[in-house]
Design an enzyme around this catalytic site. Structure first.
Site, PDB file in Angstrom:
ATOM      1  CG  HIS A   1      20.965 -20.354  52.108  1.00 12.29           C
ATOM      2  ND1 HIS A   1      21.339 -19.799  53.314  1.00 12.29           N
ATOM      3  CD2 HIS A   1      19.720 -20.853  52.287  1.00 12.29           C
ATOM      4  CE1 HIS A   1      20.350 -19.946  54.180  1.00 12.29           C
ATOM      5  NE2 HIS A   1      19.356 -20.585  53.590  1.00 12.29           N
TER       6      HIS A   1
ATOM      7  CB  SER B   1      19.714 -18.849  59.016  1.00  9.25           C
ATOM      8  OG  SER B   1      19.832 -18.979  57.615  1.00  9.25           O
TER       9      SER B   1
END
Ligand code: PAF
Length: 291
Positions: free
Chosen positions: A43, A191
């Site tokens: 990210h 994640s």
């Protein structure tokens, strides 16, 4: 160097819209980085690029219930909003948008769907997933009026679908795809890597090993079946891994190809314990790939 030292936290659509109006009056360009939070360096690469290319950057941090099937990991999906806020602030994002599900969905009856491109690959095991993604991403485009939006190439099917949705529905936003960011041993950042036990974490490197092999052996005229067999054997050698799919498809419409002769995407989803991990590479003829 980061442009801002403070970050605005928005919980409501109205808060975002009010800020956007101010920035637009000032003639500023706006970059959007849509995320489901639990931010990592993957990210981070999107946020850094957005900060470099826009006057102001909004990161949305929303675990979108509409893209999870009934037996999926919505409840257990990792969350850490305080850490995410600090992460975005340090990278120079101006705002983080963290709505409650009720702010985004009030008994909705309208959705955004896409034909064909969502049927294969991840769509087989996650039939409602891309309808949820297209709907929330459309809402985020409408809420933020962003000039540019940044998505990771790890989710290659998602990126292809969003590009097509933007083209077909005339969204006035530029879609920027950013390369996969990997751990030192090659595992693509995600994640969901947080789900892996120590042994599973070691086993998970089989995805990127298979990708590395694929990049080495792929050549024009090769049969997709051969490439899939050779790449699959790397994963099948790992006792903790179970292939969901490993496919060779054309890059735009994501339809399986028999022979490797045009631009293609080689994409996989592999279960390592309860984590379902993705990896991929794209290839076009006469391309020299550096690994
Ligand atoms: O890639 C993701 O994290 C999500 O699918 C997205 C694009 C933020 C939509 O919820």
């Amino acid at each position: 160097m980061a442009k801002v030292t403070e970050i605005k936290i928005a919980k409501t659509i109205t808060q975002v819209r009010n800020q956007i109006k101010i920035w637009q009056k000032e003639g500023k360009s706006i970059g959007l980085v849509p995320t489901m939070g639990f931010l990592h360096a993957g990210h981070g690469s999107l946020i850094k690029r957005a900060v470099a290319e826009n006057d102001e950057v909004i990161v949305s941090d929303f675990v979108n219930p509409a893209q999870f099937g009934p037996d999926e990991d919505l409840e257990t999906y990792p969350r850490n909003f305080a850490a995410d806020t600090e992460f975005c602030r340090k990278l120079g994002a101006a705002m983080i948008f963290n709505p409650e599900p009720s702010e985004m969905y009030d008994n909705p009856k309208a959705y955004v769907n896409i034909d064909d491109l969502s049927d294969g690959l991840c769509g087989v095991t996650r039939p409602i997933h891309f309808k949820g993604v297209c709907t929330v991403v459309s809402k985020l485009f409408n809420i933020t009026n962003a000039d540019r939006a940044y998505f990771g190439e790890k989710d290659a099917q998602q990126l292809a679908i969003i590009r097509k949705m933007v083209k077909d529905l005339d969204f006035d936003v530029e879609i920027v795809g950013c390369p996969i960011v990997r751990e030192a041993d090659g595992l693509a950042m995600s994640s969901r890597n947080a789900y892996l036990s120590k042994d599973e974490r070691k086993a998970a490197v089989c995805l990127s090993k298979s990708i590395t092999l694929g990049k080495e052996i792929i050549h024009e005229g090769m049969s997709a079946k051969q490439l899939i067999a050779d790449m699959s054997s790397v994963i099948e050698n790992e006792a903790l891994a179970k292939i969901d799919y490993l496919e060779v498809v054309d890059v735009e419409l994501l339809k399986p190809v028999d022979k490797i002769d045009g631009p293609i995407l080689v994409a996989m989803a592999v279960y390592i314990g309860k984590a379902r991990l993705l990896d991929n590479f794209s290839w076009k003829p006469e391309e020299t790939i550096t690994i």
